[in-house]
Enzyme design. Sequence first.
Site, PDB file in Angstrom:
ATOM      1  N   PRO A 123     -10.635  -4.140 -10.824  1.00 47.68           N
ATOM      2  CA  PRO A 123      -9.976  -3.643  -9.300  1.00 47.68           C
ATOM      3  C   PRO A 123     -10.962  -2.877  -8.485  1.00 47.68           C
ATOM      4  CG  PRO A 123      -9.165  -2.298 -11.339  1.00 47.68           C
ATOM      5  CD  PRO A 123      -9.845  -3.267 -11.739  1.00 47.68           C
ATOM      6  N   HIS A 124     -10.933  -3.271  -7.288  1.00 49.65           N
ATOM      7  CA  HIS A 124     -12.001  -2.891  -6.347  1.00 49.65           C
ATOM      8  C   HIS A 124     -11.461  -2.482  -5.000  1.00 49.65           C
ATOM      9  CE1 HIS A 124     -11.831  -7.176  -6.467  1.00 49.65           C
ATOM     10  NE2 HIS A 124     -12.312  -7.291  -5.081  1.00 49.65           N
ATOM     11  N   ALA A 125     -12.074  -1.806  -4.486  1.00 53.72           N
ATOM     12  CA  ALA A 125     -11.667  -1.364  -2.840  1.00 53.72           C
ATOM     13  C   ALA A 125     -12.869  -0.716  -2.048  1.00 53.72           C
ATOM     14  CB  ALA A 125     -10.303  -0.609  -2.942  1.00 53.72           C
TER      15      ALA A 125
END
Length: 168
Positions: free
Chosen positions: A65-67
């Site tokens: 997950p990344h943001a």
Amino acid sequence: MKITDFLKKENIRTGLLCSSKKRVFELICNIVSSQTDEQENSCFEAICHRERMGNTGLNNGIAIPHAKLAVGDKPIAVFLQLNTPIKYDSADHRDVDLIFAILIPETCCPSCSPLLPYLAECFSDKNLCKQLRLAKSPEEVWSIFLTFDHVESLERSEESEQTTDHSL
């Protein structure tokens, strides 16, 4: 580029019991917000927004997950080893037990464009993932990542030398 360039030992958790992807995201944001000016809610919203755009499960029980974060001056990574895999809706329909989250400040995004493909390549290494699944402590996970980074660095150096030798 090395995994340990972005991950700190204190951002590693092992043997976790998490009931859902939402709970995993909450835990990641709790860890990140304790180290930055980023509010936990805005971090959570950023990760959820990115996840709605496309699932961050890689296959083989791994997710990245990344943001983007509004604040900060360097990427922050969190590694979670789950005791029991969770439903993640990955393309291979396999539940996820290894999670490497990376949150990148908006100011760093252009320079970090090679980061996600690099992480995907690293976590396609079955030996690395096997070692991470067997690790019993954050210290052991840290040691695994340090060794992996060192070996990767040596291999890239050898490849560079071979390319240089062939061009002579």
